[in-house]
Structures are given as C-alpha cells and as structure tokens.
Design a protein around this motif. Structure first.
Motif, PDB file in Angstrom:
ATOM      1  N   GLY A 311       0.795  -1.214   0.000  1.00  0.00           N
ATOM      2  CA  GLY A 311       0.000   0.000   0.000  1.00  0.00           C
ATOM      3  C   GLY A 311       0.828   1.265   0.000  1.00  0.00           C
ATOM      4  O   GLY A 311       0.324   2.336   0.352  1.00  0.00           O
ATOM      5  N   GLU A 312       2.098   1.170  -0.413  1.00  0.00           N
ATOM      6  CA  GLU A 312       2.985   2.333  -0.459  1.00  0.00           C
ATOM      7  C   GLU A 312       3.251   2.714  -1.914  1.00  0.00           C
ATOM      8  O   GLU A 312       2.573   2.245  -2.811  1.00  0.00           O
ATOM      9  CB  GLU A 312       4.284   2.024   0.293  1.00  0.00           C
ATOM     10  CG  GLU A 312       4.086   1.614   1.748  1.00  0.00           C
ATOM     11  CD  GLU A 312       3.585   2.736   2.649  1.00  0.00           C
ATOM     12  OE1 GLU A 312       3.485   3.883   2.194  1.00  0.00           O
ATOM     13  OE2 GLU A 312       3.300   2.460   3.835  1.00  0.00           O
ATOM     14  N   ARG A 313       4.254   3.560  -2.134  1.00  0.00           N
ATOM     15  CA  ARG A 313       4.535   4.044  -3.484  1.00  0.00           C
ATOM     16  C   ARG A 313       6.025   3.928  -3.802  1.00  0.00           C
ATOM     17  O   ARG A 313       6.856   3.912  -2.910  1.00  0.00           O
ATOM     18  CB  ARG A 313       4.130   5.520  -3.620  1.00  0.00           C
ATOM     19  CG  ARG A 313       2.652   5.801  -3.428  1.00  0.00           C
ATOM     20  CD  ARG A 313       2.365   7.294  -3.566  1.00  0.00           C
ATOM     21  NE  ARG A 313       0.948   7.594  -3.494  1.00  0.00           N
ATOM     22  CZ  ARG A 313       0.295   7.904  -2.367  1.00  0.00           C
ATOM     23  NH1 ARG A 313       0.964   7.954  -1.214  1.00  0.00           N
ATOM     24  NH2 ARG A 313      -0.990   8.168  -2.383  1.00  0.00           N
ATOM     25  N   ASP A 314       6.329   3.881  -5.101  1.00  0.00           N
ATOM     26  CA  ASP A 314       7.698   4.073  -5.554  1.00  0.00           C
ATOM     27  C   ASP A 314       7.757   5.419  -6.279  1.00  0.00           C
ATOM     28  O   ASP A 314       6.798   6.197  -6.243  1.00  0.00           O
ATOM     29  CB  ASP A 314       8.175   2.902  -6.425  1.00  0.00           C
ATOM     30  CG  ASP A 314       7.279   2.651  -7.627  1.00  0.00           C
ATOM     31  OD1 ASP A 314       6.559   3.566  -8.046  1.00  0.00           O
ATOM     32  OD2 ASP A 314       7.302   1.523  -8.151  1.00  0.00           O
ATOM     33  N   CYS A 315       8.872   5.709  -6.939  1.00  0.00           N
ATOM     34  CA  CYS A 315       9.060   7.058  -7.482  1.00  0.00           C
ATOM     35  C   CYS A 315       8.013   7.435  -8.518  1.00  0.00           C
ATOM     36  O   CYS A 315       7.459   8.535  -8.478  1.00  0.00           O
ATOM     37  CB  CYS A 315      10.473   7.195  -8.065  1.00  0.00           C
ATOM     38  SG  CYS A 315      10.816   6.102  -9.462  1.00  0.00           S
ATOM     39  N   SER A 316       7.721   6.544  -9.452  1.00  0.00           N
ATOM     40  CA  SER A 316       6.802   6.904 -10.535  1.00  0.00           C
ATOM     41  C   SER A 316       5.348   6.913 -10.076  1.00  0.00           C
ATOM     42  O   SER A 316       4.554   7.726 -10.564  1.00  0.00           O
ATOM     43  CB  SER A 316       6.986   5.963 -11.731  1.00  0.00           C
ATOM     44  OG  SER A 316       6.833   4.608 -11.345  1.00  0.00           O
ATOM     45  N   SER A 317       4.972   6.026  -9.143  1.00  0.00           N
ATOM     46  CA  SER A 317       3.585   6.068  -8.658  1.00  0.00           C
ATOM     47  C   SER A 317       3.339   7.308  -7.806  1.00  0.00           C
ATOM     48  O   SER A 317       2.225   7.841  -7.783  1.00  0.00           O
ATOM     49  CB  SER A 317       3.239   4.797  -7.886  1.00  0.00           C
ATOM     50  OG  SER A 317       4.108   4.574  -6.803  1.00  0.00           O
ATOM     51  N   THR A 318       4.361   7.806  -7.121  1.00  0.00           N
ATOM     52  CA  THR A 318       4.221   9.064  -6.397  1.00  0.00           C
ATOM     53  C   THR A 318       3.857  10.194  -7.354  1.00  0.00           C
ATOM     54  O   THR A 318       2.934  10.983  -7.090  1.00  0.00           O
ATOM     55  CB  THR A 318       5.526   9.406  -5.650  1.00  0.00           C
ATOM     56  OG1 THR A 318       5.683   8.501  -4.556  1.00  0.00           O
ATOM     57  CG2 THR A 318       5.513  10.828  -5.113  1.00  0.00           C
ATOM     58  N   LEU A 319       4.532  10.271  -8.487  1.00  0.00           N
ATOM     59  CA  LEU A 319       4.240  11.337  -9.443  1.00  0.00           C
ATOM     60  C   LEU A 319       2.878  11.150 -10.104  1.00  0.00           C
ATOM     61  O   LEU A 319       2.149  12.126 -10.336  1.00  0.00           O
ATOM     62  CB  LEU A 319       5.341  11.424 -10.489  1.00  0.00           C
ATOM     63  CG  LEU A 319       6.715  11.833  -9.951  1.00  0.00           C
ATOM     64  CD1 LEU A 319       7.686  12.074 -11.094  1.00  0.00           C
ATOM     65  CD2 LEU A 319       6.630  13.075  -9.080  1.00  0.00           C
ATOM     66  N   ARG A 320       2.518   9.905 -10.403  1.00  0.00           N
ATOM     67  CA  ARG A 320       1.183   9.649 -10.968  1.00  0.00           C
ATOM     68  C   ARG A 320       0.106  10.175 -10.021  1.00  0.00           C
ATOM     69  O   ARG A 320      -0.856  10.816 -10.434  1.00  0.00           O
ATOM     70  CB  ARG A 320       0.951   8.158 -11.188  1.00  0.00           C
ATOM     71  CG  ARG A 320       1.698   7.526 -12.339  1.00  0.00           C
ATOM     72  CD  ARG A 320       1.113   6.165 -12.712  1.00  0.00           C
ATOM     73  NE  ARG A 320       0.024   6.341 -13.659  1.00  0.00           N
ATOM     74  CZ  ARG A 320      -1.255   6.086 -13.412  1.00  0.00           C
ATOM     75  NH1 ARG A 320      -1.621   5.634 -12.230  1.00  0.00           N
ATOM     76  NH2 ARG A 320      -2.161   6.273 -14.335  1.00  0.00           N
TER      77      ARG A 320
END
Length: 448
Positions: A311-320
């Motif tokens: 349920g967390e994010r990586d770099c590209s999902s943060t920007l999405r």
C-alpha cells in the motif's frame, strides 16, 4: 524506481535496484499527515531541506484556469472499457516467464526457487487461453498486479547490495479500488485473472474483482470523476459497512454532492458511499499552491513500496498520484513519464551545468527530472540549490575495494540532487545529479 512490463525495461529495473538502495535506520512509527517526519540520522539533506511541502509552494506559478492537457483524463482512465479496446499481444505480456529463471531466483525464505516451481507457475498461467474472456470488471480493493499468478515473491540474490527485500520482481504495479479492468483470461485453477488497466497489466485474485456490464459502464462513464485527497482513508457504505481504503491519486465516479459530502457509487461494491467534502475534489483541480498542498501533504508520509507493495509508493507512482487530481494522466514507468510534454536533454552537460540549467529553466512543481530507473519532481531553488521531491529506496555507496553498499532511506523525501553527499562511501559518479539525463515540463505540449 519502478519499470513497466517489457523485457529490456525489466532489466533496467534490476540495474536500478543496484544503483539506489542501502541499509540505515528506518522510521519506527507513523505520524499525522500535517507533522513532518523526523530526519534520518546521518543524512544531511533531510535536515537541511524541510520535509514538509509548505516552504516550497511560494515557487509554484499559479494558474487560475485549467489547461488543455488537464482535459480528457476520463477517456484514458476508462479506455480498457472501450468496445474497441484491444489487449496487447501475448508476447508483450508473457515476458516475465522469459526473464525470470531459477538460475538467480530466491523465494520468501531467501532460498533458491526450483525449476519445478517455475513449471507450476507456467502451467497455472494458462497462456493458451490468453484473450479468450474479454470481460470488463472493477477492482474491489487496492490490488497488486503480479507478473506470475502468485502472491509469493521472487528476489534476486539477497547477498548483493540493492537486491533482496523489498525488490520482489513479481510485483508489477497496483490498482486502486474501483479502477476499470479488462479481463484477458483466467488461470488454470480459476483463482487468478489476467487483467489490463490504462497503464499496466498483471495477475489478480478473482475474488477481489467484480464484473461490470455494459449498461453499468455507461452510467459510470457519464459521471464526473472525484479525486481523493487523503491517504489510507476508510470508505464506508451509507449503512456503515467498510468497503475499501482511499488514497491520494484515486478517483471515483461522482454521483451527487451536498454542502458537507460527496456521494460516490463505485461499481461492484453493492452500495453508495459518502466522503467528507474536504477529503476530495472533482477533477481537474486548478494548479494553485493550496491545491498542491492538499495533494502532497498527506503523501509525505509514504514509505517506499517497490511497485506499490504494502500500500505504499515508488518514485513513478508518487508522481502519478500527485498529478491525477489535477486531471493529468501520467504513464506508469519513469522513462515514459520523462517523455511527457516538452523534454530538455542534459546530454553533454557536466554536473555544474546541469544544476545551472535546472535552476534557470526548471518550472517548480511542473518539471520532472529523469535518470535511468528513477524520476523526481523539481520544487525550485532552496538555500541556493535545486530541491526535489521523490520516493527513494536509498543512496548507493562504494568502499575503497570497490564493494557496493546502500544507505537506506525508504520513503518520500525532499532533498538536493546530491542526496547523501556527506556519507562514507558516497561517490559523485553514482549521485542523482551525475546520472540525471533530462527534464520535462508536464503542462507544456511536446514540440513537433
């Protein structure tokens, strides 16, 4: 640090895991969304740069009207429900079975995976049925898109710095509850469905999705989209039944609005739900400082999640997720995000020239900075140096004998492009600044 499903990109993701990672103290507990996280010991940037978004917002150039690129989010979001939608060719989605093999594969006990296990996965995948279903559905909860039909992980050699946990190479991406899905086919046991979204594909458990008929799809698509502005927000039906968890970046069809509530009707959930007025807003938000604060502030609590794990994010999902409430649809992988809008290459520039160009030409909060396998949001110059927001696993280090290590950060941070420069083993050669290749302006149309 996440990549889209393609053989070459998957290898690039593996190389990225060897370039950003580490081993230092982690946060022991969560804090409220408005409270800055304590800086990690020994990481100078995380003390020098405030870890809340407010000090940087003054650099955002506000726009009081929406731009052309902020229109049409719905058509991309729902494209897998189009009658004319055609899934990717089999060879385009089957690549994990060609890339991941028992020669360098470890399971959850960090012991080698057997050839028999790979044969079992291939049999369960039932690829001969690919494309036979052509069904439409929605996710009933946040789902992991898996490269094999299993929730078990596949790690590379955990004795190598930047490998092992959390880099489960069977994790492709995640989808939010209520997202439109296209079902290609089912696994041999029937326990898994292979699905497509507007940005990624993968295996999901069948008991976590629900079919959606044509009439219901038409009703849902006619409704405006509501963007959520809180992370880990429990969503309940009007009768008080828990339905799913909401996140920044998630959108739902807006059925009705009142002075205090938004009413949504997520398909497949057998009921409508109400969301507090301040916890969501219709798409697209205007590009203002207050709206950007509403979006980013709760996301500063994000811990690093490879491909969206846990349920967390990586770099590209943060920007999405940052740009979704503004009606700007971003691709899933960092490279494709770096091609969006007007692109400026840094080819031939040394590190000092890169910093000067970013400071002179970068547009705070609408400029992405790209290096292979990683992407960052430019926030403007702070304390004489470009500041960036990114979700990062760690800083690569190297000792005198050439052995690589990692200084783990494992969360969303605000830093310079020289993150970790004071750490023992830091090398300019492996720094974010040295490796950054380009910047692009997401609100500006690409030049012909």
């Amino acid at each position: 640090m996440f990549s889209h499903p393609r053989p070459l990109t998957a290898l690039a993701a593996a190389l990225l895991a060897l370039s950003l990672g580490g081993c230092t103290p982690k946060m022991l507990r969560d804090t409220a969304a408005e409270t800055p996280l304590p800086p990690l010991a020994g990481v100078e940037d995380l003390q020098r740069f405030p870890q809340t978004i407010d000090p940087y917002l003054i650099r955002l150039q506000e726009r009081n009207a929406t731009l052309p690129v902020q229109q049409g989010y719905e058509s991309t979001y729902y494209k897998v429900w189009d009658d004319a939608y055609t899934p990717e060719a089999l060879e385009e989605v089957k690549w994990p079975f060609d890339v991941y093999r028992p020669e360098n594969a470890y399971g959850q006990n960090l012991q080698p995976l057997s050839q028999a296990w790979f044969y079992a996965m291939l049999r369960e995948a039932n690829w001969q049925a690919y494309g036979s279903t052509a069904g439409r559905a929605v996710a009933l909860r946040r789902l992991d898109l898996r490269n094999f039909p299993t929730e078990k992980p596949l790690f590379r050699d955990p004795s190598v710095a930047g490998e092992g946990f959390p880099f489960d190479y069977l994790q492709n991406s995640t989808v939010f509850a209520g997202e439109p899905l296209y079902i290609s086919h089912y696994s041999r046991s029937g326990a898994w469905a292979y699905v497509m979204t507007s940005y990624a594909t993968g295996w999901v458990p069948v008991d976590r999705i629900a079919p959606v008929g044509r009439a219901e799809r038409e009703v849902l698509r006619a409704q405006p989209l509501l963007g959520l502005l809180e992370d880990r927000m429990p969503i309940h039906s009007l009768r008080g039944r828990y339905m799913f968890e909401g996140y920044v970046g998630m959108v739902l069809p807006l059925q009705q609005k009142s002075a205090a509530q938004w009413r949504v009707d997520p398909a497949g959930h057998a009921g409508t739900a109400e969301i507090r007025r301040e916890a969501a807003a219709p798409l697209p938000l205007t590009f203002t400082r207050e709206n950007m604060r509403r979006v980013i502030a709760p996301m500063m609590q994000t811990k690093y999640g490879w491909g969206g794990l846990y349920g967390e994010r990586d770099c590209s999902s943060t920007l999405r997720d940052i740009f979704a409430p503004f009606g700007l649809w971003l691709p899933r992988n960092s490279y494709k995000q770096s091609r969006l809008g007007k692109v400026i290459s840094f080819e031939g520039l040394d590190d000092a020239a890169k910093l000067a160009k970013i400071a002179a030409e970068g547009r705070p909060f609408e400029t992405l900075l790209y290096l292979k396998g990683h992407i960052l949001l430019y926030l403007g110059v702070y304390d004489g140096e470009p500041a960036v927001l990114h979700t990062v696993w760690g800083v690569k280090t190297v000792d005198d004998e050439g052995n690589f290590g990692r200084h783990i950060i494992g969360k969303t941070v605000i830093s310079s492009l020289r993150l970790g420069h004071e750490l023992e083993g830091y090398s300019d050669e492996y720094s974010l600044l040295h490796k950054v290749e380009s910047m692009n302006f997401v609100f500006e149309e690409e030049e012909e």
